[in-house]
Design a protein around this motif. Structure first.
Motif, PDB file in Angstrom:
ATOM      1  N   SER A   1       0.785  -1.235   0.000  1.00 14.19           N
ATOM      2  CA  SER A   1       0.000   0.000   0.000  1.00 14.19           C
ATOM      3  C   SER A   1       0.820   1.290   0.000  1.00 14.19           C
ATOM      4  CB  SER A   1      -0.923   0.001   1.225  1.00 14.19           C
ATOM      5  OG  SER A   1      -1.587   1.228   1.371  1.00 14.19           O
ATOM      6  N   THR A   2       0.630   2.082  -1.043  1.00  8.90           N
ATOM      7  CA  THR A   2       1.218   3.423  -1.096  1.00  8.90           C
ATOM      8  C   THR A   2       0.611   4.315  -0.025  1.00  8.90           C
ATOM      9  OG1 THR A   2       1.611   3.228  -3.476  1.00  8.90           O
ATOM     10  CG2 THR A   2       1.568   5.448  -2.564  1.00  8.90           C
ATOM     11  N   VAL A   3      -0.685   4.144   0.215  1.00  5.49           N
ATOM     12  CA  VAL A   3      -1.359   4.958   1.225  1.00  5.49           C
ATOM     13  C   VAL A   3      -0.773   4.679   2.604  1.00  5.49           C
ATOM     14  CG1 VAL A   3      -3.559   5.415   2.372  1.00  5.49           C
ATOM     15  CG2 VAL A   3      -3.475   5.120  -0.120  1.00  5.49           C
ATOM     16  N   ARG A   4      -0.629   3.414   2.944  1.00  2.00           N
ATOM     17  CA  ARG A   4      -0.037   3.070   4.253  1.00  2.00           C
ATOM     18  C   ARG A   4       1.385   3.595   4.357  1.00  2.00           C
ATOM     19  NH1 ARG A   4       0.178  -2.197   3.870  1.00  2.00           N
ATOM     20  NH2 ARG A   4       2.420  -2.180   3.501  1.00  2.00           N
ATOM     21  N   GLY A   5       2.144   3.472   3.290  1.00  2.00           N
ATOM     22  CA  GLY A   5       3.508   3.981   3.308  1.00  2.00           C
ATOM     23  C   GLY A   5       3.565   5.480   3.499  1.00  2.00           C
ATOM     24  N   ALA A   6       2.641   6.205   2.864  1.00  3.68           N
ATOM     25  CA  ALA A   6       2.623   7.662   3.003  1.00  3.68           C
ATOM     26  C   ALA A   6       2.286   8.074   4.430  1.00  3.68           C
ATOM     27  CB  ALA A   6       1.602   8.260   2.032  1.00  3.68           C
ATOM     28  N   LEU A   7       1.530   7.242   5.136  1.00  4.41           N
ATOM     29  CA  LEU A   7       1.185   7.537   6.525  1.00  4.41           C
ATOM     30  C   LEU A   7       2.315   7.192   7.497  1.00  4.41           C
ATOM     31  CD1 LEU A   7      -2.455   6.087   6.620  1.00  4.41           C
ATOM     32  CD2 LEU A   7      -1.775   8.480   6.328  1.00  4.41           C
ATOM     33  N   GLY A   8       3.262   6.382   7.036  1.00  2.00           N
ATOM     34  CA  GLY A   8       4.335   5.947   7.921  1.00  2.00           C
ATOM     35  C   GLY A   8       3.877   4.944   8.960  1.00  2.00           C
ATOM     36  N   VAL A   9       2.822   4.189   8.643  1.00  2.00           N
ATOM     37  CA  VAL A   9       2.277   3.209   9.582  1.00  2.00           C
ATOM     38  C   VAL A   9       3.068   1.905   9.485  1.00  2.00           C
ATOM     39  CG1 VAL A   9       0.251   1.792  10.131  1.00  2.00           C
ATOM     40  CG2 VAL A   9      -0.030   4.206   9.535  1.00  2.00           C
ATOM     41  N   ALA A  10       3.513   1.392  10.627  1.00  2.54           N
ATOM     42  CA  ALA A  10       4.268   0.141  10.656  1.00  2.54           C
ATOM     43  C   ALA A  10       3.381  -1.026  10.263  1.00  2.54           C
ATOM     44  CB  ALA A  10       4.848  -0.080  12.049  1.00  2.54           C
ATOM     45  N   PHE A  11       3.961  -1.998   9.573  1.00  2.94           N
ATOM     46  CA  PHE A  11       3.252  -3.197   9.113  1.00  2.94           C
ATOM     47  C   PHE A  11       3.961  -4.399   9.722  1.00  2.94           C
ATOM     48  CE2 PHE A  11       1.394  -5.398   5.131  1.00  2.94           C
ATOM     49  CZ  PHE A  11       0.127  -5.418   5.677  1.00  2.94           C
ATOM     50  N   THR A  12       3.629  -4.702  10.955  1.00  3.85           N
ATOM     51  CA  THR A  12       4.407  -5.646  11.743  1.00  3.85           C
ATOM     52  C   THR A  12       3.937  -7.082  11.528  1.00  3.85           C
ATOM     53  OG1 THR A  12       2.952  -5.298  13.643  1.00  3.85           O
ATOM     54  CG2 THR A  12       4.927  -3.938  13.503  1.00  3.85           C
ATOM     55  N   GLY A  13       4.867  -8.016  11.694  1.00  4.80           N
ATOM     56  CA  GLY A  13       4.569  -9.429  11.548  1.00  4.80           C
ATOM     57  C   GLY A  13       5.760 -10.157  10.968  1.00  4.80           C
ATOM     58  N   PHE A  14       5.487 -11.183  10.148  1.00  4.10           N
ATOM     59  CA  PHE A  14       6.587 -11.979   9.601  1.00  4.10           C
ATOM     60  C   PHE A  14       6.215 -12.503   8.223  1.00  4.10           C
ATOM     61  CE2 PHE A  14       3.866 -15.023  11.773  1.00  4.10           C
ATOM     62  CZ  PHE A  14       3.830 -16.096  10.910  1.00  4.10           C
ATOM     63  N   THR A  15       7.223 -13.017   7.531  1.00  7.01           N
ATOM     64  CA  THR A  15       7.058 -13.618   6.213  1.00  7.01           C
ATOM     65  C   THR A  15       7.447 -15.082   6.296  1.00  7.01           C
ATOM     66  OG1 THR A  15       7.594 -11.518   5.136  1.00  7.01           O
ATOM     67  CG2 THR A  15       7.791 -13.519   3.797  1.00  7.01           C
ATOM     68  N   TYR A  16       6.638 -15.966   5.728  1.00  3.66           N
ATOM     69  CA  TYR A  16       6.978 -17.388   5.719  1.00  3.66           C
ATOM     70  C   TYR A  16       8.232 -17.615   4.872  1.00  3.66           C
ATOM     71  CZ  TYR A  16       2.454 -18.639   7.778  1.00  3.66           C
ATOM     72  OH  TYR A  16       1.380 -18.761   8.622  1.00  3.66           O
ATOM     73  N   PRO A  17       9.100 -18.534   5.288  1.00  2.00           N
ATOM     74  CA  PRO A  17      10.319 -18.758   4.503  1.00  2.00           C
ATOM     75  C   PRO A  17      10.038 -19.337   3.119  1.00  2.00           C
ATOM     76  CG  PRO A  17      10.101 -20.386   6.272  1.00  2.00           C
ATOM     77  CD  PRO A  17       9.063 -19.338   6.515  1.00  2.00           C
ATOM     78  N   GLU A  18       9.035 -20.195   3.000  1.00  2.00           N
ATOM     79  CA  GLU A  18       8.679 -20.745   1.704  1.00  2.00           C
ATOM     80  C   GLU A  18       7.668 -19.842   1.004  1.00  2.00           C
ATOM     81  OE1 GLU A  18       5.996 -23.144   4.590  1.00  2.00           O
ATOM     82  OE2 GLU A  18       7.693 -21.770   4.649  1.00  2.00           O
ATOM     83  N   ARG A  19       7.645 -19.914  -0.312  1.00  2.00           N
ATOM     84  CA  ARG A  19       6.626 -19.223  -1.081  1.00  2.00           C
ATOM     85  C   ARG A  19       5.462 -20.191  -1.350  1.00  2.00           C
ATOM     86  NH1 ARG A  19      10.890 -18.607  -5.462  1.00  2.00           N
ATOM     87  NH2 ARG A  19      11.444 -20.461  -4.261  1.00  2.00           N
ATOM     88  N   PHE A  20       4.314 -19.655  -1.701  1.00  2.00           N
ATOM     89  CA  PHE A  20       3.164 -20.483  -2.021  1.00  2.00           C
ATOM     90  C   PHE A  20       2.921 -20.392  -3.522  1.00  2.00           C
ATOM     91  CE2 PHE A  20       0.664 -20.549   2.249  1.00  2.00           C
ATOM     92  CZ  PHE A  20       1.833 -20.792   2.950  1.00  2.00           C
ATOM     93  N   LEU A  21       2.562 -21.527  -4.116  1.00  2.00           N
ATOM     94  CA  LEU A  21       2.280 -21.571  -5.541  1.00  2.00           C
ATOM     95  C   LEU A  21       0.844 -22.026  -5.756  1.00  2.00           C
ATOM     96  CD1 LEU A  21       4.635 -22.659  -8.351  1.00  2.00           C
ATOM     97  CD2 LEU A  21       2.249 -23.363  -8.442  1.00  2.00           C
ATOM     98  N   ILE A  22       0.108 -21.281  -6.576  1.00  2.00           N
ATOM     99  CA  ILE A  22      -1.240 -21.665  -6.989  1.00  2.00           C
ATOM    100  C   ILE A  22      -1.168 -22.066  -8.459  1.00  2.00           C
ATOM    101  CG2 ILE A  22      -3.629 -20.923  -7.325  1.00  2.00           C
ATOM    102  CD1 ILE A  22      -3.198 -18.756  -5.276  1.00  2.00           C
ATOM    103  N   ALA A  23      -1.645 -23.261  -8.759  1.00  2.00           N
ATOM    104  CA  ALA A  23      -1.726 -23.707 -10.150  1.00  2.00           C
ATOM    105  C   ALA A  23      -3.112 -24.269 -10.408  1.00  2.00           C
ATOM    106  CB  ALA A  23      -0.664 -24.767 -10.442  1.00  2.00           C
ATOM    107  N   SER A  24      -3.638 -24.001 -11.580  1.00  2.00           N
ATOM    108  CA  SER A  24      -4.981 -24.443 -11.938  1.00  2.00           C
ATOM    109  C   SER A  24      -4.912 -25.370 -13.143  1.00  2.00           C
ATOM    110  CB  SER A  24      -5.872 -23.243 -12.267  1.00  2.00           C
ATOM    111  OG  SER A  24      -5.979 -22.385 -11.160  1.00  2.00           O
ATOM    112  N   THR A  25      -5.752 -26.397 -13.122  1.00  5.78           N
ATOM    113  CA  THR A  25      -5.823 -27.350 -14.226  1.00  5.78           C
ATOM    114  C   THR A  25      -7.280 -27.560 -14.618  1.00  5.78           C
ATOM    115  OG1 THR A  25      -5.266 -29.599 -14.968  1.00  5.78           O
ATOM    116  CG2 THR A  25      -5.868 -29.334 -12.650  1.00  5.78           C
ATOM    117  N   SER A  26      -7.495 -27.878 -15.878  1.00  3.53           N
ATOM    118  CA  SER A  26      -8.844 -28.158 -16.368  1.00  3.53           C
ATOM    119  C   SER A  26      -9.278 -29.587 -16.053  1.00  3.53           C
ATOM    120  CB  SER A  26      -8.914 -27.919 -17.877  1.00  3.53           C
ATOM    121  OG  SER A  26      -7.906 -28.669 -18.543  1.00  3.53           O
ATOM    122  N   VAL A  27      -8.364 -30.403 -15.549  1.00  4.86           N
ATOM    123  CA  VAL A  27      -8.696 -31.787 -15.194  1.00  4.86           C
ATOM    124  C   VAL A  27      -9.577 -31.799 -13.945  1.00  4.86           C
ATOM    125  CG1 VAL A  27      -7.754 -34.002 -14.417  1.00  4.86           C
ATOM    126  CG2 VAL A  27      -6.591 -32.704 -16.216  1.00  4.86           C
TER     127      VAL A  27
END
Length: 421
Positions: free
Chosen positions: A175-201
């Motif tokens: 968010s640009t808006v949150r950044g402009a306010l200088g509001v902290a966004f606290t928490g953490f990031t998971y070490p692995e990434r998540f992948l979404i894949a879709s199939t017609s099957v």
């Protein structure tokens, strides 16, 4: 003039972000005859497939907005979902129809989020009092002395400024808006990434007995399998050391699906997305006349399908309050403080807590804790009262009944077993 007395004398409400949460905020404000300008950096409405679940508490709100009927015409009703183990199979089955006496929507509605965006965009284009500013990127946000907000925009033809009574930041995790306010966004990031894949099957044909929504625990590679009207989707973790190019390669995705269920004909891939997953909450959802909703205010693991839903709840809560302020009979500061406090509590106590618990349950590697988690899920599912309580929580009905959506400051939510219009 004091903020609590001025109504909307400083201009329309500026909604930044044209995703589903921003669209709902704009549509709800327009429904209350509040003038609104929706600002979106992209030239066209967003079409990403990421979120696809709408829970009962959210469908109640979207029904009031008048869009639920069209969503149901295009979506897929899923009353049953499974918690499974990749080796052991079915652990617990949950049936939302246990909540049929509490909500008119005792199921999950599966519908990719871009369809809701499309529906609301079509409506807003024809709604008086609504201005749509696509292809306009917010570059700055400035609070005005005495009230109101000015936003700076960058467009294809240069730069300009817009002034409004309030700014609603619905512009996503970065968010640009949150950044402009200088509001902290606290928490953490998971070490692995998540992948979404879709199939017609049709995965139900190659995995007989699965539900249309399945959470599959595994200490090495958990899975989330669900059906949408367009396809079956799978979500799985991608190790930190695997490159993005390799993770998204057609051969990799097909191997992943073969690992889920072998199929001689293979798996055509019709969509794929790789993304970082975070558990973060903004320090505050309000700074003066600027408010944060949806991913701009809180982001979480997708395990549970509540991120989009809680963002829509934010938007409706705030729009109802601004509607009362616009009417001239509400204390603006009390209303907006109530929004910030209640929605922050919901984000922490429900959205963050539950999605973290769901993710840890799927990825648990300690065998003792895994067994205990499986036993607990079986026990909940086998007891109708416990199952009912569990489903009230995961469908967000509990948080809505506890805190309400946009209730006036000091008012009490309706008791459980009823649903507010």
């Amino acid at each position: 003039m004091a903020a609590q007395q001025r109504g909307l004398n400083d201009g329309p409400v500026l909604v930044v972000g044209g995703g589903p949460v921003g669209m709902v905020a704009a549509a709800w404000l327009a429904r209350l005859d509040v003038p609104v300008v929706l600002i979106e950096a992209e030239d066209e409405p967003k079409t990403d497939w990421r979120a696809s679940t709408f829970h009962a508490a959210t469908l109640e709100l979207l029904d009031e907005l008048g869009v639920a009927e069209q969503m149901h015409a295009e979506g897929l009703r899923v009353p049953i979902y499974h918690f499974r183990d990749r080796a052991e199979g079915l652990i617990a089955e949950f049936d939302f129809r246990l909540l049929a006496d509490e909500t008119p929507f005792p199921y999950r509605l599966q519908l990719n989020q871009q369809h809701l965006v499309r529906m609301l965009h079509q409506r807003l284009r024809a709604t008086p009092g609504v201005e749509l500013r696509f292809g306009s990127r917010v570059t700055g946000v400035r609070q005005r002395p005495g009230g109101g907000v000015t936003v700076s925009l960058g467009t294809a033809t240069g730069s300009e400024e817009l002034t409004g009574s309030y700014v609603i930041g619905a512009d996503g995790a970065g968010s640009t808006v949150r950044g402009a306010l200088g509001v902290a966004f606290t928490g953490f990031t998971y070490p692995e990434r998540f992948l979404i894949a879709s199939t017609s099957v049709d995965l139900a044909q190659v995995l007989p007995g699965i539900a249309e929504v399945n959470y599959v625990a595994d200490p090495r590679e958990w899975l989330f399998l669900l059906r949408t009207p367009e396809s079956w989707r799978a979500v799985w973790p991608v190790p930190a050391e695997q490159s993005e190019a390799e993770a998204l390669h057609e051969d990799t995705l097909r191997r992943q699906f073969q690992g889920v269920a072998p199929r001689a004909e293979g798996y055509p891939i019709i969509d794929r997305q790789l993304y970082r997953v975070h558990q973060r909450v903004a320090e505050t959802f309000r700074v003066g006349d600027v408010l944060l909703v949806g991913d701009a205010a809180h982001i979480n693991s997708p395990m549970g399908g509540v991120g989009l839903n809680s963002g829509i709840h934010d938007a409706v809560d705030l729009a109802r309050r601004i509607g009362r302020i616009a009417g001239g009979g509400a204390d603006a500061d009390a209303e907006l403080d109530a929004f910030a406090e209640r929605r922050h509590r919901v984000a922490v106590e429900y959205v963050q807590a539950d999605t973290q618990r769901n993710t840890e349950r799927l990825r648990e590697t300690d065998e003792t804790r895994r067994r205990a988690a499986h036993d607990e899920m079986r026990a909940i599912a086998s007891d109708p009262e416990r199952a009912r309580g569990y489903m009230r929580r995961v469908s967000l009905l509990e948080s809505v009944r506890r805190f309400g959506i946009g209730l006036p400051p000091g008012s009490t939510p309706e008791p459980a077993g009823t649903h507010a219009p």
